[in-house]
Write an enzyme that holds these catalytic residues in place. Sequence first.
Site, PDB file in Angstrom:
ATOM      1  CG  ASP A   1     -31.149  -4.136  33.808  1.00  0.00           C
ATOM      2  OD1 ASP A   1     -30.700  -5.274  33.542  1.00  0.00           O
ATOM      3  OD2 ASP A   1     -32.152  -3.937  34.519  1.00  0.00           O
TER       4      ASP A   1
ATOM      5  CG  ASN B   1     -31.122  -9.314  33.124  1.00  0.00           C
ATOM      6  OD1 ASN B   1     -30.806  -8.185  33.495  1.00  0.00           O
ATOM      7  ND2 ASN B   1     -30.800 -10.392  33.801  1.00  0.00           N
TER       8      ASN B   1
ATOM      9  CG  ASP C   1     -31.268  -7.870  36.899  1.00  0.00           C
ATOM     10  OD1 ASP C   1     -30.878  -6.811  36.330  1.00  0.00           O
ATOM     11  OD2 ASP C   1     -30.485  -8.757  37.261  1.00  0.00           O
TER      12      ASP C   1
ATOM     13  CG  ASP D   1     -26.977  -6.855  32.212  1.00  0.00           C
ATOM     14  OD1 ASP D   1     -26.755  -6.479  31.049  1.00  0.00           O
ATOM     15  OD2 ASP D   1     -28.131  -6.862  32.719  1.00  0.00           O
TER      16      ASP D   1
ATOM     17  CG  ASP E   1     -10.611  -2.280  38.142  1.00  0.00           C
ATOM     18  OD1 ASP E   1      -9.667  -2.215  38.947  1.00  0.00           O
ATOM     19  OD2 ASP E   1     -11.387  -1.330  37.903  1.00  0.00           O
TER      20      ASP E   1
ATOM     21  CG  ASP F   1      -8.610  -1.276  43.366  1.00  0.00           C
ATOM     22  OD1 ASP F   1      -9.233  -0.257  43.032  1.00  0.00           O
ATOM     23  OD2 ASP F   1      -8.675  -1.768  44.499  1.00  0.00           O
TER      24      ASP F   1
ATOM     25  CD  GLU G   1      -7.210   3.602  42.642  1.00  0.00           C
ATOM     26  OE1 GLU G   1      -6.942   2.517  43.165  1.00  0.00           O
ATOM     27  OE2 GLU G   1      -8.065   4.362  43.092  1.00  0.00           O
TER      28      GLU G   1
ATOM     29  CG  HIS H   1     -15.485   3.665  40.226  1.00  0.00           C
ATOM     30  ND1 HIS H   1     -14.287   3.822  39.544  1.00  0.00           N
ATOM     31  CD2 HIS H   1     -15.225   2.828  41.256  1.00  0.00           C
ATOM     32  CE1 HIS H   1     -13.355   3.088  40.136  1.00  0.00           C
ATOM     33  NE2 HIS H   1     -13.897   2.479  41.177  1.00  0.00           N
ATOM     34  CG  ASP H   2     -13.288   5.168  43.608  1.00  0.00           C
ATOM     35  OD1 ASP H   2     -14.252   4.421  43.849  1.00  0.00           O
ATOM     36  OD2 ASP H   2     -12.140   4.752  43.353  1.00  0.00           O
TER      37      ASP H   2
END
Length: 550
Positions: free
Chosen positions: A21, A23, A25, A29, A98, A199, A254, A327-328
């Site tokens: 991150d 910035n 928040d 990013d 992606d 995807d 995928e 990530h899955d």
Amino acid sequence: MKKTWWKESVVYQIYPRSFNDSNNDGIGDIRGVVQKLDYIKSLGIDVIWLCPVYKSPNDDNGYDIADYRNIMDEFGTMDDFDELLAGIHERGMKLVMDLVVNHSSDEHAWFEASRKSKDNPYRDYYIWKPGKNGGPPNDWEGFFGGSAWQHDEATDEYYLHLFTTKQPDLNWENPKVREEVNDIIKYWFDKGVDGFRMDVISLISKRPAYADMVSPVFEEVIEKQYANGPRIHEFLKAMNEAVLSKYDIMTVGEGPGITLEHGLDYVGEDRDELNMVFHFDHMFLDMGDGGKFDPIPYTLTAFKDVFNRWDEKLKGKGWGSIFLGNHDFPRMVSRFATDGAYREEASKLLATLLMTMRGTPYVYQGDEIGMSNVSFESTEDYRDVETLNYFKQLWAEGKDPMDHIHNAHKMGRDNARTPIQWSGEVNGGFSETQPWIRVNPNYPDVNVASQERDERSVLNYFRKMIQFRKENPTFVYGDYESIQNDHPQIYAYRRWDETNEYLVVLNFSDQEVDFSPIITGLELLVYNYDDSTEDLLMSPWEVKVFRVHD
Ligand code: ISL
Ligand code: CA
């Protein structure tokens, strides 16, 4: 096999929301990635695969795209993206994006027009059907639970969504949709992007019968009804001819439902479709008939069989991808090895597997420091729509989600989505603000900064293994054979070509194992214990890679 850059590359997958991150928040990013490019380069990475960064209402963290040619506000601007791409290229790396075109967001302008009226020019961009007997057109279920159809008031019809209600499926039967997709691909290639991970590309061609589900077992429904539809290869060939073949890029499709039987149809070198696919045979080994949240035990021999069968199938004909998580799915070390006392040894062992198999290796962010699963104490801490739907479904069945939270601990996608642990500082150095999802509480022990200082860390072992693969191209193109395949604890295999031969021995257990391959002339090259010796008495989670002399 033909030699190409993408066969020789090591790929690093970034899930930007959780990477870094810039910035403060609380959300990772694009500038956060820019700040870490030297780090990624230092690992020996050739290609970065960046999960979706396009405009999105984030119902499924960017896998619901509202504008394919713009950047999500939380992630930054197109200028940030251009800087990222330039920074990657300056360092001699490549960028793969992606491509999510089985569905879009319901907030995409196409869908907003499509739902207005039956005669809207965009109506046929999506899949609309009238209801049946006062309900949906058929009994199809979505990947995240519930009906795959959503009723829409304006026109009193249902649209298909194989994922969330905010992810309507695009209608690939419509040639205009296929043209739009080609234009999107061209747009990013013309910017200089080096490829796409596609995807759920296995789902784009629908079976026109829309018949009721053939089985109560979801995996069978995927295979027989959702995936590998009648026009899939026609669509991919046309896409290849129109755009992919015009650029020096790589593609990896995928797909649930891409089984051994169908794999070569996608990646056969004579087929001119895709370069590689991600299949899920090893990713589904520990799922019962009830799917992801119905975990079952599996054996090392079953795990080996998946790798053996795919290598055998593809050899000489098509190229594979080697991955153990993304990530899955849960963290690889927690799932395929152990995150207990031997977490470090086990992480190194899996790193060795990734870097010594035939096929292009994909490293998921954080695996290079041995990040492990997380067990949030409260259902409130979960963020993934799949897990939240699971909790909702339990409530609906009159069950208390807290009685089943262990399934989310074990299998939930949020395991892989906690922020990268850059240091022992607050929030693991990911952000100065409370991140969008909690940091794994083990960050003081497991983080990049402390591993940078430690010669023997998982991080430095990863670097060493990537380097080792590059120095010994036999591991890329050479032949592969598993030995003593029935051994319940040891995964051992030979890799060889005309000039070199190697033996890889991995102890997938907490026990010491006396392994005796009937191979002589062994010279020890790589190991993960300080006191490793040339014999084959294997300590728990020990790795030994040998050169074999005649
Ligand atoms: O994790 C899964 C379901 O339990 C997988 O089956 C997953 O849904 C499937 O691999 C498709 O994943 C991809 O498309 C989804 C998105 O949610 C995933 O993040 C993405 O990788 C829909 O776009
Ligand atoms: Ca941010």
